[in-house]
Design a protein around this motif. Structure first.
Motif, PDB file in Angstrom:
ATOM      1  N   LYS A   1       0.844  -1.194   0.000  1.00  0.00           N
ATOM      2  CA  LYS A   1       0.000   0.000   0.000  1.00  0.00           C
ATOM      3  C   LYS A   1       0.877   1.241   0.000  1.00  0.00           C
ATOM      4  O   LYS A   1       1.957   1.266   0.596  1.00  0.00           O
ATOM      5  N   THR A   2       0.394   2.286  -0.670  1.00  0.00           N
ATOM      6  CA  THR A   2       1.058   3.583  -0.685  1.00  0.00           C
ATOM      7  C   THR A   2       0.028   4.641  -0.339  1.00  0.00           C
ATOM      8  O   THR A   2      -1.100   4.601  -0.827  1.00  0.00           O
ATOM      9  N   CYS A   3       0.419   5.565   0.489  1.00  0.00           N
ATOM     10  CA  CYS A   3      -0.466   6.660   0.885  1.00  0.00           C
ATOM     11  C   CYS A   3      -0.476   7.713  -0.227  1.00  0.00           C
ATOM     12  O   CYS A   3       0.581   8.151  -0.677  1.00  0.00           O
ATOM     13  N   THR A   4      -1.662   8.099  -0.670  1.00  0.00           N
ATOM     14  CA  THR A   4      -1.735   9.132  -1.710  1.00  0.00           C
ATOM     15  C   THR A   4      -1.556  10.536  -1.129  1.00  0.00           C
ATOM     16  O   THR A   4      -1.366  11.485  -1.872  1.00  0.00           O
ATOM     17  N   HIS A   5      -1.583  10.629   0.193  1.00  0.00           N
ATOM     18  CA  HIS A   5      -1.404  11.930   0.839  1.00  0.00           C
ATOM     19  C   HIS A   5       0.074  12.225   1.086  1.00  0.00           C
ATOM     20  O   HIS A   5       0.609  13.229   0.626  1.00  0.00           O
ATOM     21  N   CYS A   6       0.782  11.334   1.791  1.00  0.00           N
ATOM     22  CA  CYS A   6       2.205  11.576   2.117  1.00  0.00           C
ATOM     23  C   CYS A   6       3.158  10.792   1.214  1.00  0.00           C
ATOM     24  O   CYS A   6       4.368  10.950   1.319  1.00  0.00           O
ATOM     25  N   ARG A   7       2.605   9.923   0.348  1.00  0.00           N
ATOM     26  CA  ARG A   7       3.359   9.136  -0.643  1.00  0.00           C
ATOM     27  C   ARG A   7       4.268   8.075  -0.027  1.00  0.00           C
ATOM     28  O   ARG A   7       5.143   7.541  -0.692  1.00  0.00           O
ATOM     29  N   GLN A   8       4.076   7.723   1.237  1.00  0.00           N
ATOM     30  CA  GLN A   8       4.888   6.694   1.888  1.00  0.00           C
ATOM     31  C   GLN A   8       4.319   5.309   1.597  1.00  0.00           C
ATOM     32  O   GLN A   8       3.149   5.052   1.864  1.00  0.00           O
ATOM     33  N   PRO A   9       5.145   4.392   1.078  1.00  0.00           N
ATOM     34  CA  PRO A   9       4.681   3.018   0.942  1.00  0.00           C
ATOM     35  C   PRO A   9       4.756   2.316   2.289  1.00  0.00           C
ATOM     36  O   PRO A   9       5.608   2.653   3.124  1.00  0.00           O
TER      37      PRO A   9
ATOM     38  N   PRO B   1       0.132   4.352   8.204  1.00  0.00           N
ATOM     39  CA  PRO B   1       0.720   4.381   9.544  1.00  0.00           C
ATOM     40  C   PRO B   1       1.617   5.592   9.778  1.00  0.00           C
ATOM     41  O   PRO B   1       2.055   5.825  10.890  1.00  0.00           O
ATOM     42  N   PHE B   2       1.862   6.390   8.738  1.00  0.00           N
ATOM     43  CA  PHE B   2       2.734   7.559   8.873  1.00  0.00           C
ATOM     44  C   PHE B   2       1.945   8.845   9.128  1.00  0.00           C
ATOM     45  O   PHE B   2       2.266   9.594  10.039  1.00  0.00           O
ATOM     46  N   CYS B   3       0.912   9.096   8.297  1.00  0.00           N
ATOM     47  CA  CYS B   3       0.142  10.340   8.456  1.00  0.00           C
ATOM     48  C   CYS B   3      -1.313  10.087   8.846  1.00  0.00           C
ATOM     49  O   CYS B   3      -2.073  11.025   9.012  1.00  0.00           O
ATOM     50  N   PHE B   4      -1.690   8.812   8.969  1.00  0.00           N
ATOM     51  CA  PHE B   4      -3.019   8.383   9.395  1.00  0.00           C
ATOM     52  C   PHE B   4      -4.127   8.708   8.394  1.00  0.00           C
ATOM     53  O   PHE B   4      -5.288   8.633   8.721  1.00  0.00           O
ATOM     54  N   SER B   5      -3.757   9.033   7.166  1.00  0.00           N
ATOM     55  CA  SER B   5      -4.744   9.257   6.113  1.00  0.00           C
ATOM     56  C   SER B   5      -5.371   7.923   5.728  1.00  0.00           C
ATOM     57  O   SER B   5      -4.736   6.873   5.818  1.00  0.00           O
ATOM     58  N   ASP B   6      -6.618   7.985   5.285  1.00  0.00           N
ATOM     59  CA  ASP B   6      -7.248   6.769   4.774  1.00  0.00           C
ATOM     60  C   ASP B   6      -7.191   6.719   3.248  1.00  0.00           C
ATOM     61  O   ASP B   6      -7.794   5.858   2.618  1.00  0.00           O
ATOM     62  N   ALA B   7      -6.432   7.622   2.645  1.00  0.00           N
ATOM     63  CA  ALA B   7      -6.276   7.672   1.194  1.00  0.00           C
ATOM     64  C   ALA B   7      -5.051   6.851   0.787  1.00  0.00           C
ATOM     65  O   ALA B   7      -3.938   7.359   0.707  1.00  0.00           O
ATOM     66  N   THR B   8      -5.265   5.559   0.564  1.00  0.00           N
ATOM     67  CA  THR B   8      -4.168   4.672   0.168  1.00  0.00           C
ATOM     68  C   THR B   8      -4.525   3.976  -1.133  1.00  0.00           C
ATOM     69  O   THR B   8      -5.699   3.861  -1.495  1.00  0.00           O
TER      70      THR B   8
END
Length: 129
Positions: free
Chosen positions: A31-39, A48-55
């Motif tokens: 999974k990759t976060c579309t908000h902070c771009r962390q995989p 798990p980095f920015c707690f966004s649900d946009a993955t």
């Protein structure tokens, strides 16, 4: 402690179904976060980095390096337990297969090898390149 070959299969969960479908095709999804771009790994909806649900799902190249490993001399099925850092960044706990323990080292390059457990559930494992 439950032996690896008797570890229960993960329960069916629609949220991670694409992960298991990809394993059936010999691919590894992360999974990759579309908000902070962390995989991140293990696959889950929330970052798990920015707690966004946009993955979103990202197909891993299936290559990485051994971060650390342990040879389990008494284990028959999966004698090498390891942490592998994928080229995309996440580190996952896995097993090293089809590779002599004497050839292993931290930093050694590995590639994906999808294998079934005793119950038939597929899991990402790795072998030396």
């Amino acid at each position: 402690m439950i032996p690896v070959s008797q570890t229960p299969a993960p329960s069916a969960n629609p949220e991670i179904q694409p992960y298991f479908e990809a394993l059936r095709e010999g691919k590894l999804l992360i999974k990759t976060c579309t908000h902070c771009r962390q995989p991140h790994f293990y696959p889950r909806a929330g970052c798990p980095f920015c707690f966004s649900d946009a993955t979103e799902w990202l197909e891993s190249r299936g290559t990485g390096a051994i971060y650390a490993y342990s040879v389990l001399r008494s284990a028959k099925d999966l004698p090498v337990l390891a942490y592998v850092t994928l080229d995309e960044g996440p580190t996952l706990m896995t097993s090293i297969v089809d590779s002599p323990a004497s050839a292993l080292s931290n930093g050694a390059a590995v590639r994906l090898s999808v294998r079934p457990g005793a119950d038939g559930t597929l899991a990402p494992m790795f072998t030396l390149i």
